[in-house]
Design an enzyme around this catalytic site. Sequence first.
Site, mmCIF file in Angstrom:
data_model
loop_
_atom_site.group_PDB
_atom_site.id
_atom_site.type_symbol
_atom_site.label_atom_id
_atom_site.label_comp_id
_atom_site.label_asym_id
_atom_site.label_seq_id
_atom_site.Cartn_x
_atom_site.Cartn_y
_atom_site.Cartn_z
ATOM 1 C CG HIS A 124 89.354 0.792 -15.940
ATOM 2 N ND1 HIS A 124 88.992 1.017 -14.625
ATOM 3 C CD2 HIS A 124 90.691 0.963 -15.999
ATOM 4 C CE1 HIS A 124 90.081 1.282 -13.931
ATOM 5 N NE2 HIS A 124 91.125 1.258 -14.742
ATOM 6 C CB CYS A 173 73.936 7.196 -14.481
ATOM 7 S SG CYS A 173 73.467 5.483 -14.728
#
Length: 423
Positions: free
Chosen positions: A71, A384
Site C-alpha cells: 500500500h 499485471c
Amino acid sequence: MITLYGKSVYQDICMGKILYRPNGTDAAWNPAQLTGPVIIAAKDLTPADTKPLVPENVLGFLLEQGSSDSHVSMLAKSMGVPALIAMQAGSLEEYNGYQAILDGENGVAYIEPDEETRAELHERKCILARKKESLQALKGKETVTADGSRIHLYADIGSLQDIDNALENDAEGIGLLRSEFLYLENQDFPTQERLFEVYRQALLKMENKRVVIRTLDIGTDKAAEYFKLEKEINPALGARGLRVCLNRPEIFKAQLRALYRAACYGRLGILIPMVISLEEVLMVKEIASQVQKELSDEGTAYEEHVEFGIMIETPAAALISEKLAREVDFFCIGTNNLSQLTMAIDRQNKNMQSFYNPHHEAVLKLIAMSVQAAHKEGKRAALCGELAADGEMFETFINMDVDELVITSDVLLEARKKIREIY
Ligand code: PEP
Ligand code: MG
C-alpha cells in the site's frame, strides 16, 4: 555522510528531514499535526498508518521492509514522491531527525549529505523533471509499435485517490483496483454501504471507461487483526485471497452485493484473486448467482451482466488455464505471485535476490500458455504485477499477444513511449 542502499519504487529525488515512526506506538504517531514536509521513515507502514498523512507533508518514504506493490509503495507512486524500501540497513530509527536525500533513480539514501552530493542530486532532479514534462506529448496517442502491434495500457491502483492520477496519465481504464485498502485502513469490516459507495465512486470517476475491481486479496503481508486469521507456519501458502472469502462467505457476499449494485454506474469487471482450481471458479459463480437472486428478490437495483475475470497468479491456474478460460470473460495474469510461486522465492527476502530471476523462462512459459488459453476461447488476457511494467519485456509481451498491460500510473506514459519505439 552515510550512504544506505535499498530498492526504489518511484523515480524521483527529494531532500529533507527524517521523521521515524516507531512501531506499536500509536500515541506518538500523529502525522496530521506535522507542521512541515518530512521524509517518513519506518520499519513498514500499514494503510492505517498512512491514512492520516497529508500529501503536502510528505517528501518521501524510507522503509526497512516493504514490497513494491504494498500500500505505501502504491501511495508513494500516486503522490509522486520517492520511496526506498527493503533498506540494507539495520534500524533506521537512529537517523530520526537527520537530513537526508532519497535518490529514487538509483535506490540510494544519503544521510547528512555533503555539499557536492546535494548539488549533483539537485541537478539530476531538474533533469528528471524535464524528462517527465516531455512525456506529456504522448497523451492521447495510441500505444502501438512502429509495425502496428497494439497493446492497451490500464492502471493498477490501490485506492480511490489514485484515479485522478490514472486519468491524468491517460490510462484506458482501471485494470486492477486493489480493494484491500478498504479493509486494511480500519479496525473493523467495512459496511456493505461503504464498499458500494467506493466502488460506485470509482465507476463514476472513470465515466464510461472500464474499471476492474479485485475482490479482497488479504493474507500474508496484507493482514488485518480483526479478521482473526490463525497464525500459520507458512502464511504465504495459507489463508489468503479467495480462500479467505470462500471460508467466510458473509465477507465475500457483502463485496459481491456491493459490486453488482455499483455496476449500474459504469463498466465494471469483477476480478477474483489467488485461484487454483476449476471447482473454486464454479463455487464463486454459484455464490455470485445466489447474490444476484437475493438482490432481485428484495427489489434492490443491480446490474446482471458484469464481466467476470480471474487472476492467473498460481502455477496451478496457469497450467489449467484452458479449462478456466471457458468459465470466465478475462484473465489478469499476476506476475508478482506467479513469479514467487513458480520460483519458490519470496521477493521480499533480501538474502534470496541472487537466486531470483525476474525473467525466468518458466514464468514466461506460464504467461504465454495462459495468454494462448484465453485467446483460444476468445477471451482477453491482461498482465499485471511488477514484470508487466518491465520495459525490457514489452516486446516479448507484445509478441506473446498480451492484450493489456496493467501498470501503475506513474510509468504509463513512459511505457507508451518505449512501445512506440519498438520496430
Ligand atoms: C500479482 O500477484 O501480480 C498482483 C498484481 O497481485 P498482488 O501484487 O496484490 O499480489
Ligand atoms: Mg497477487
